[in-house]
Scaffold this motif. Structure first.
Motif, PDB file in Angstrom:
ATOM      1  N   CYS A 139       0.853  -1.189   0.000  1.00  0.00           N
ATOM      2  CA  CYS A 139       0.000   0.000   0.000  1.00  0.00           C
ATOM      3  C   CYS A 139       0.887   1.236   0.000  1.00  0.00           C
ATOM      4  N   LEU A 140       0.357   2.303  -0.549  1.00  0.00           N
ATOM      5  CA  LEU A 140       1.013   3.602  -0.475  1.00  0.00           C
ATOM      6  C   LEU A 140       0.637   4.177   0.892  1.00  0.00           C
ATOM      7  N   LYS A 141       1.617   4.263   1.799  1.00  0.00           N
ATOM      8  CA  LYS A 141       1.372   4.735   3.160  1.00  0.00           C
ATOM      9  C   LYS A 141       1.371   6.256   3.233  1.00  0.00           C
ATOM     10  N   GLU A 142       2.377   6.877   2.632  1.00  0.00           N
ATOM     11  CA  GLU A 142       2.508   8.335   2.688  1.00  0.00           C
ATOM     12  C   GLU A 142       3.190   8.855   1.437  1.00  0.00           C
ATOM     13  N   LEU A 143       2.943  10.145   1.170  1.00  0.00           N
ATOM     14  CA  LEU A 143       3.551  10.817   0.034  1.00  0.00           C
ATOM     15  C   LEU A 143       3.898  12.235   0.471  1.00  0.00           C
ATOM     16  N   TYR A 144       5.076  12.697   0.084  1.00  0.00           N
ATOM     17  CA  TYR A 144       5.509  14.053   0.422  1.00  0.00           C
ATOM     18  C   TYR A 144       6.082  14.694  -0.830  1.00  0.00           C
ATOM     19  N   MET A 145       5.567  15.862  -1.200  1.00  0.00           N
ATOM     20  CA  MET A 145       6.055  16.580  -2.373  1.00  0.00           C
ATOM     21  C   MET A 145       6.717  17.877  -1.923  1.00  0.00           C
ATOM     22  N   SER A 146       7.828  18.228  -2.558  1.00  0.00           N
ATOM     23  CA  SER A 146       8.496  19.498  -2.265  1.00  0.00           C
ATOM     24  C   SER A 146       9.067  20.080  -3.549  1.00  0.00           C
ATOM     25  N   THR A 147       9.282  21.394  -3.516  1.00  0.00           N
ATOM     26  CA  THR A 147       9.923  22.091  -4.632  1.00  0.00           C
ATOM     27  C   THR A 147      11.068  22.925  -4.078  1.00  0.00           C
ATOM     28  N   GLU A 148      11.852  23.481  -4.970  1.00  0.00           N
ATOM     29  CA  GLU A 148      12.938  24.381  -4.580  1.00  0.00           C
ATOM     30  C   GLU A 148      12.461  25.833  -4.523  1.00  0.00           C
ATOM     31  N   SER A 149      11.210  26.080  -4.865  1.00  0.00           N
ATOM     32  CA  SER A 149      10.655  27.431  -4.824  1.00  0.00           C
ATOM     33  C   SER A 149      10.366  27.827  -3.384  1.00  0.00           C
ATOM     34  N   TYR A 150      10.567  29.110  -3.072  1.00  0.00           N
ATOM     35  CA  TYR A 150      10.264  29.587  -1.730  1.00  0.00           C
ATOM     36  C   TYR A 150      10.199  31.109  -1.731  1.00  0.00           C
ATOM     37  N   VAL A 151       9.657  31.660  -0.659  1.00  0.00           N
ATOM     38  CA  VAL A 151       9.635  33.099  -0.425  1.00  0.00           C
ATOM     39  C   VAL A 151      10.466  33.347   0.822  1.00  0.00           C
ATOM     40  N   THR A 172      10.706  19.772  -8.707  1.00  0.00           N
ATOM     41  CA  THR A 172       9.723  19.068  -7.888  1.00  0.00           C
ATOM     42  C   THR A 172      10.225  17.669  -7.563  1.00  0.00           C
ATOM     43  N   ASN A 173      10.205  17.338  -6.282  1.00  0.00           N
ATOM     44  CA  ASN A 173      10.608  16.016  -5.799  1.00  0.00           C
ATOM     45  C   ASN A 173       9.451  15.409  -5.023  1.00  0.00           C
ATOM     46  N   VAL A 174       9.303  14.089  -5.120  1.00  0.00           N
ATOM     47  CA  VAL A 174       8.253  13.380  -4.412  1.00  0.00           C
ATOM     48  C   VAL A 174       8.864  12.159  -3.725  1.00  0.00           C
ATOM     49  N   ARG A 175       8.608  12.057  -2.425  1.00  0.00           N
ATOM     50  CA  ARG A 175       9.000  10.874  -1.649  1.00  0.00           C
ATOM     51  C   ARG A 175       7.731  10.087  -1.348  1.00  0.00           C
ATOM     52  N   ILE A 176       7.797   8.767  -1.565  1.00  0.00           N
ATOM     53  CA  ILE A 176       6.643   7.908  -1.315  1.00  0.00           C
ATOM     54  C   ILE A 176       7.081   6.732  -0.452  1.00  0.00           C
ATOM     55  N   ARG A 202       5.399   9.357   9.024  1.00  0.00           N
ATOM     56  CA  ARG A 202       6.848   9.594   9.016  1.00  0.00           C
ATOM     57  C   ARG A 202       7.226  10.917   8.363  1.00  0.00           C
ATOM     58  N   TYR A 203       6.345  11.496   7.558  1.00  0.00           N
ATOM     59  CA  TYR A 203       6.650  12.728   6.842  1.00  0.00           C
ATOM     60  C   TYR A 203       6.092  13.960   7.523  1.00  0.00           C
ATOM     61  N   GLY A 204       5.603  13.845   8.713  1.00  0.00           N
ATOM     62  CA  GLY A 204       5.102  15.012   9.416  1.00  0.00           C
ATOM     63  C   GLY A 204       3.776  14.729  10.073  1.00  0.00           C
ATOM     64  N   VAL A 205       3.430  15.572  11.001  1.00  0.00           N
ATOM     65  CA  VAL A 205       2.198  15.428  11.748  1.00  0.00           C
ATOM     66  C   VAL A 205       1.151  16.356  11.155  1.00  0.00           C
ATOM     67  N   ILE A 206      -0.032  15.847  10.973  1.00  0.00           N
ATOM     68  CA  ILE A 206      -1.125  16.669  10.475  1.00  0.00           C
ATOM     69  C   ILE A 206      -1.659  17.483  11.647  1.00  0.00           C
ATOM     70  N   GLU A 207      -1.657  18.800  11.496  1.00  0.00           N
ATOM     71  CA  GLU A 207      -2.144  19.681  12.557  1.00  0.00           C
ATOM     72  C   GLU A 207      -3.593  20.043  12.288  1.00  0.00           C
ATOM     73  N   LYS A 208      -4.351  20.258  13.358  1.00  0.00           N
ATOM     74  CA  LYS A 208      -5.757  20.620  13.200  1.00  0.00           C
ATOM     75  C   LYS A 208      -5.905  22.046  12.662  1.00  0.00           C
ATOM     76  N   THR A 209      -5.093  22.980  13.139  1.00  0.00           N
ATOM     77  CA  THR A 209      -5.097  24.357  12.637  1.00  0.00           C
ATOM     78  C   THR A 209      -3.688  24.885  12.656  1.00  0.00           C
ATOM     79  N   LEU A 210      -3.455  25.943  11.925  1.00  0.00           N
ATOM     80  CA  LEU A 210      -2.136  26.561  11.927  1.00  0.00           C
ATOM     81  C   LEU A 210      -1.904  27.374  13.191  1.00  0.00           C
TER      82      LEU A 210
END
Length: 153
Positions: free
Chosen positions: A26-38, A52-56, A143-151
């Motif tokens: 099964c696909l447990k988790e997916l994390y996408m990131s880019t080199e773009s930022y502010v 764009t990079n994707v870890r699965i 493993r790729y981070g905790v889902i928060e209820k609000t910011l």
């Protein structure tokens, strides 16, 4: 274990054989990131290349390894199709191909370039691919981070 780069058909076969062609996985988790930022001064940095990079993280019902992580670099496209309600999310087999200098992974076996299955399957295309044993990452924990209820918490 460190990252193993997939470069050719031999590497593809080795990785697919090692993980049993994704059978009963099964696909447990997916994390996408880019080199773009502010930055802090609100200036934007946007690279001109494929950034764009994707870890699965995949887990399966077999050992040695029981989980692997794939790192797709230079992602050009990806499509994730979640299982509908009342259906399982089991991957029975998968395809991994190197075609026209792109790696294609699909959660469907026996896929060939030109097949019209992109709307009915999960898939990803990238210029580079690496993988590693992630058997220590079994279980429900994210493993790729905790889902928060609000910011604002």
């Amino acid at each position: 274990m460190g990252w193993l780069e997939v470069k050719d058909q031999k590497d593809i076969k080795n990785m697919m054989d090692t993980f049993g062609w994704f059978h009963d996985s099964c696909l447990k988790e997916l994390y996408m990131s880019t080199e773009s930022y502010v930055n802090e001064e609100l200036s934007m940095a946007v690279p001109s290349g494929l950034d764009t990079n994707v870890r699965i993280l995949f887990q399966r019902q077999f050992r040695n390894p029981s989980a692997i992580e794939l790192l797709f670099e230079g992602v050009t496209q990806f499509h994730i199709l979640p299982s509908p309600e009342n259906y399982d999310s089991i991957i029975y087999d998968a395809s991994l191909l190197l075609h026209n200098d792109f790696f294609y992974w699909l959660d469907q076996g026996d896929w060939k370039p030109g097949d019209k299955t992109f709307d009915s399957t999960s898939w990803i295309a990238a210029t580079r691919l690496k993988w590693r044993d992630a058997s220590s990452w079994m279980g429900k924990e994210n493993r790729y981070g905790v889902i928060e209820k609000t910011l604002n918490n």
